[in-house]
Design a protein around this motif. Sequence first.
Motif: not given
Lengths: 553, 553
Positions: A522-532
Amino acid sequence: MTQRIDFATEPARYRHWKLKFDGEVAELIMDVDENAGLFGGYQLKLNSYDLGVDIELADAVERLKFEHPEVKAVVLRSGKDRVFCAGANIRMLAGSSHAHKVNFCKFTNETRNGIEDASANSGQKYLCAVRGTAAGGGYELALATDRILLADDGNSSVALPELPLLAVLPGTGGLTRVTDKRKVRRDLADAFCTVEEGVKGTRAVKWRLVDQAVPNSKFEAAVKDAASKLAAQSDRPGRDAKGIALTPLERRFEADGVTYSSVKVEIDRAARRAIVTIQGPGVPPPASAEAMHDQGAQFWPLRLARELDDAVLHLRLNEGEIGVLIFKSQGDPSLVLAYDAFLEANKSHWLAREILNFWKRALKRVDLTSRSLVALIVPGSCFAGTLAEIAFACDRSFMLIGTPAGDNRPAATMRLSQLNFGPYLMSNGLTRLATRFLGEPDSVGKAQAATGKALDAEAAEALGLVTATFESVDWDDEVRIFLEERSSFSADALTGMEANLRFAGPETMETKIFGRLTAWQNWIFQRPNAVGAEGALTRYGTGVKANFNPERV
Amino acid sequence: MTQRIDFATEPARYRHWKLKFDGEVAELIMDVDENAGLFGGYQLKLNSYDLGVDIELADAVERLKFEHPEVKAVVLRSGKDRVFCAGANIRMLAGSSHAHKVNFCKFTNETRNGIEDASANSGQKYLCAVRGTAAGGGYELALATDRILLADDGNSSVALPELPLLAVLPGTGGLTRVTDKRKVRRDLADAFCTVEEGVKGTRAVKWRLVDQAVPNSKFEAAVKDAASKLAAQSDRPGRDAKGIALTPLERRFEADGVTYSSVKVEIDRAARRAIVTIQGPGVPPPASAEAMHDQGAQFWPLRLARELDDAVLHLRLNEGEIGVLIFKSQGDPSLVLAYDAFLEANKSHWLAREILNFWKRALKRVDLTSRSLVALIVPGSCFAGTLAEIAFACDRSFMLIGTPAGDNRPAATMRLSQLNFGPYLMSNGLTRLATRFLGEPDSVGKAQAATGKALDAEAAEALGLVTATFESVDWDDEVRIFLEERSSFSADALTGMEANLRFAGPETMETKIFGRLTAWQNWIFQRPNAVGAEGALTRYGTGVKANFNPERV
């Protein structure tokens, strides 16, 4: 998202899966229709999946348990030539809201846990026959089975390419099952999870990623042999028993709720809460296991469990802004206890066992629902035995002392049954009461000694079974204050707090998946590296490489 | 952040803590200087803390272990009149980067685990005497101790107000210690964590939040009594033993690195990696425990462990863009093993025990460092025994086969000692080798049978002790490819993956804190409800209420 996601389906309506039966062994064949995605905007190429595909899989897994007591082993395989399964569809993920992604992963995780539950507790063993590429969610599906056979043909492989390809984690238990189920050595696991093309053949066996690598010429024979061996370990009744049909749910969707035969969901959108009322049984349990079998899906405990499960899934996926679920019940507690006694007496019957297992899973689904849960125990309610578990699954439970003026029903009681002390294990491997009383294990014994007794508010509170009790003069205010307070809090902080407080004590592979792994995902699903805008999920398929912020957190 | 955060301090420089000694009992008094924050922009009012305060606490906790063998019980208390501790400073949090918040919480967690380690393994028991408010991190500090006494004065309270006040979670183990250490009933925990003003007096005892509530008039006597009882349980040597001084670290910071007496950190900013070279001992171990004691902080294992710990903390907090730590070592493996044998032979000596415990914690700090870790094992290296643990803590380890042309040193070997099979438990409660070989427990025995042997690359690989071995002709390319590949990945995805792969097997309170709780907290630390323009952390103290997105994820 205005389109309602429906969790009810049946084999005749499947677009993506086929079931084949051959005596004790069934085949569950994934053959995704790329044009039948749940939403627009993507095609389900290469046997990739979305929630719609997984709803059918979950349905098939349940039907195998209930409709096919003769099936002792299930072979999970692909209906496509060169690919086993490419995992969750990336464009679907890239186009989904954070909440949808998270709830999608939760459901797919529950489905895979349901496969493992079939093997562990229903005597229905799963085998995965991988020909072609099993990538990401494809390999995670294989990981949920008891045994993985990989074609050793220079092409077939298993892979978890999420990190190198998409800058996210495998979201359906992959990392946890690699380390804790397959027990892959950590440096090999690290290598495996960072190599996009995956691992093939004998190296996959050596690294413990699969159980056997078999040349194409011998593959079908090896699958057949492994399925027979798994079937031989099963305690399913076999051909002597007849399954029951999981008939369509009786339900009616309205603007502000859903009505089932035994569950009613009333939604108050302005206040962002829903009342879920459970209806107790109208008649006593049948006289025998055979009579239960004759009732089939109409047998009250099974009917209710299926309806409750559907209602919870509906609320999760279609009512994202409902923050509090208020559980109520109506009915005769002694009838509920009679059904509990019936199930307990017949628990060695395959169908009763399946029903108890279904309740266990449905209650776990409640535990894992990221909404605040409260039970209101008032005159007329029947939080007894199995239904008391719903109150124990809640974050708080309030019980009314005595009877309000003008109400001539007897005061509310809570009653316990043997089923509160055994079959309904939480994800942490403990009963809800054992988890509740981790700090005072004697209280479990005291509660057990009160089994069957009608416990009024004072008695229930003294035994620690409810959070608080109120006189009728205070009841409305106390409940209102709690609900208002709850809706004043941050939805995210509540999600995080509840995910921590609900699972005290031991951790299992399941709690690790829903705790550690899911939270990181969930944390990664918020991060610009993934979803930005320049993230890997966003840029997937554009031909432009993602641009990563190198800072380590 | 250009200011370097320094983890080295000593009591004479403390701004926020005082130590008082009275025979077997010490007092550790929190008296925060509100004008001595680590950064500008906030005042540390009401005994609130920032990383600078916690660095002093961590230092004090270590000095109590090494410098005060006579201290069997430590009373943790406040130097302020009306407040125990208001927790982490909110303006500091609101003004910090995500990475700083996360690393701050990780360090404070490690400090609290260090307190629990003192109690469990150093015979130094902690007691918390709470007068005034212990809120948030203040109560979490109390939770790290063995026993909490709360003044029953109508004012003193314990509270976890993070959720209602700030829309975040208690970030230093609070939720996990409430459910798993104090074993508070989940609905009471839910109530406690949502009530800003906390819980006082006898209710706090009844809810298991504290151990005793004592009227003011009897408070000091009760603290004294409880401290004596805790001291009586201790196996510390007492006044017969003399402590050793933890003398200042020998180190020199340069533009691209740090040089310690036995550790060298070389930073390649362009490539975003650092080489950490460990220097083996130059002389054999001393002849006796007394001689070890005479060497004090200069005794090689202790000197190295302190330097390594400082280097890791420096890299974590001051070098956020360094993605890969490359561990190398230089020295004579047989000398390393001689020190291991010395420590093993003297492990019942209090100082040797403290040194083993320090190594255990320093190695855990490596495990928990969210950077990719790789060990390069080449001729001249000394990854033996305790130093081999560093290689086992790495995500990958590569070993050179033979000797490159022109290098006349013998080929690299790896050697194991008894210390690889006992004292250095990971957070999951297992040794690194037991965790590594979860899927093949026999391999632990095989490795143990090879204790002491000089294992060349082939032998180390056959025993599963290294990830891969390469001939010198391939070495440079293989290492370069790995490093380039690693730096091409998303830093966030690597953090999440490593946090999952490094901790296979059982979960403990510690792994729950660093896995489940931390991951959820990190997620929340990203969410608009907490850190957005209208979020609770951002708006704290402005008089304007936060505006929350009600959607549940």
